[in-house]
Scaffold this motif. Structure first.
Motif, PDB file in Angstrom:
ATOM      1  N   SER A 118      48.566  55.921  80.058  1.00  0.00           N
ATOM      2  CA  SER A 118      47.751  56.767  79.753  1.00  0.00           C
ATOM      3  C   SER A 118      48.705  58.243  79.652  1.00  0.00           C
ATOM      4  CB  SER A 118      46.317  56.752  80.376  1.00  0.00           C
ATOM      5  OG  SER A 118      46.843  57.615  81.694  1.00  0.00           O
ATOM      6  N   TYR A 119      48.286  59.123  78.900  1.00  0.00           N
ATOM      7  CA  TYR A 119      48.720  60.423  78.821  1.00  0.00           C
ATOM      8  C   TYR A 119      48.572  61.213  80.086  1.00  0.00           C
ATOM      9  CZ  TYR A 119      50.479  65.048  77.269  1.00  0.00           C
ATOM     10  OH  TYR A 119      51.157  66.462  77.350  1.00  0.00           O
ATOM     11  N   SER A 120      47.459  61.285  80.531  1.00  0.00           N
ATOM     12  CA  SER A 120      47.176  61.887  81.723  1.00  0.00           C
ATOM     13  C   SER A 120      47.945  61.231  83.191  1.00  0.00           C
ATOM     14  CB  SER A 120      45.774  61.933  82.207  1.00  0.00           C
ATOM     15  OG  SER A 120      45.043  60.350  82.485  1.00  0.00           O
ATOM     16  N   GLU A 121      48.105  59.788  82.937  1.00  0.00           N
ATOM     17  CA  GLU A 121      49.189  59.621  84.075  1.00  0.00           C
ATOM     18  C   GLU A 121      50.316  59.927  83.885  1.00  0.00           C
ATOM     19  OE1 GLU A 121      50.440  57.171  87.407  1.00  0.00           O
ATOM     20  OE2 GLU A 121      48.364  57.818  86.798  1.00  0.00           O
ATOM     21  N   SER A 123      51.612  62.523  82.513  1.00  0.00           N
ATOM     22  CA  SER A 123      51.706  63.995  82.876  1.00  0.00           C
ATOM     23  C   SER A 123      51.656  64.111  84.541  1.00  0.00           C
ATOM     24  CB  SER A 123      50.659  64.892  82.213  1.00  0.00           C
ATOM     25  OG  SER A 123      50.619  64.899  80.815  1.00  0.00           O
ATOM     26  N   ASN A 124      50.900  63.397  85.073  1.00  0.00           N
ATOM     27  CA  ASN A 124      50.774  63.349  86.637  1.00  0.00           C
ATOM     28  C   ASN A 124      52.094  63.238  87.050  1.00  0.00           C
ATOM     29  OD1 ASN A 124      48.112  64.432  86.560  1.00  0.00           O
ATOM     30  ND2 ASN A 124      47.279  62.382  86.764  1.00  0.00           N
ATOM     31  N   ARG A 127      55.026  66.194  86.391  1.00  0.00           N
ATOM     32  CA  ARG A 127      55.007  67.373  86.986  1.00  0.00           C
ATOM     33  C   ARG A 127      55.788  67.600  88.121  1.00  0.00           C
ATOM     34  NH1 ARG A 127      50.159  67.312  87.642  1.00  0.00           N
ATOM     35  NH2 ARG A 127      49.694  68.059  85.395  1.00  0.00           N
TER      36      ARG A 127
END
Length: 255
Positions: A118-121, A123-124, A127
């Motif tokens: 997933s995109y959120s994963e 991005s996390n 970072r």
């Protein structure tokens, strides 16, 4: 704990019409412990590139085994091999292997996109990596817009973002100037200190002097190895240089 076991690897290449046989690896055996930082050195034609290709599951040996976390990668089917590489191996190449039509961020994300993360994963994960590698301010740029050192730090981020069991580095300082090379070697030392296992093939004595162990390949076999222990980088550099001189002049096995 042993992460990688290489047992009696042999690789023979046959010419197109079967007339000639070239033995690239004769009998290579060694192991790498979890969290170790190992460099592989040898003259051109010694077999180290062939060895790296087999460890990367890009080529298969004529005989022998390569066990990663107990799994024999030699026997993995072609259908499963790409997923296995993405899940277990990270790669850092001399020529970066970045896609010019992708931003740096998208280049880093690519192995996770292929794994349908997933995109959120993504991005996390990116970072902290981008901050540690000092590329957080250039992620929207494209490879042709940044320096060689920044490209290689991007390639390191791409290798690490999948949380690989093993990072394979092929001449990672080969295309860098001395300052960028020093920077990259410091980064490798830091990520190794954080627990990442690294196996690096290099011609650079300076690069190898940062590793905790150096394996020397000669005539398709492991000729000698040096453990760094408490040696400084400078003392390790000298020991590596002495060994390479012995190999180059045709000396026998080193005690």
């Amino acid at each position: 704990m042993t992460l990688l076991e290489v047992k009696n690897l042999k690789k023979v290449y046959t010419t197109r019409f079967g007339g000639n046989h070239v033995q690239a690896l004769t009998d290579v055996s060694f192991s790498v412990e979890d969290g170790e930082y190992v460099a592989i050195m040898g003259e051109s034609g010694s077999g180290k590139t062939t060895l790296l290709n087999i460890l990367a599951a890009l080529d298969k040996p004529t005989s022998g085994e390569v066990l990663l976390n107990g799994k024999n990668i030699v026997s993995i089917s072609e259908k499963e091999i790409s997923a296995f590489r993405r899940q277990n191996l990270g790669f850092v190449f001399q020529d970066f292997n970045l896609l010019d039509t992708f931003s740096l961020q998208d280049n880093i994300f690519l192995p996770l996109v292929l794994s349908r993360t997933s995109y959120s994963e993504m991005s996390n994960r990116l970072r902290p990596l981008s901050e540690n590698l000092r590329i957080q301010d250039i992620l929207t740029k494209f490879p042709y817009e940044v320096s060689g050192g920044q490209k290689q730090r991007t390639a390191v981020a791409r290798a690490l973002i999948t949380n690989p069991k093993l990072v394979l580095a092929d001449e990672p300082t080969g295309a860098l100037d001395s300052r960028s090379s020093d920077d990259l070697l410091q980064i490798f030392s830091k990520i190794n200190e954080a627990g990442q296992t690294i196996l690096m093939v290099t011609h650079s004595t300076k690069a190898a002097s940062h590793a905790s162990r150096v394996l020397f390949i000669k005539d398709g076999a492991v000729f000698h190895q040096i453990y760094k222990g408490s040696l400084s980088n400078e003392a390790m550099y000298q020991k590596i240089s002495d060994t390479l001189n012995i190999i180059a002049t045709g000396g026998g096995r080193i005690e």
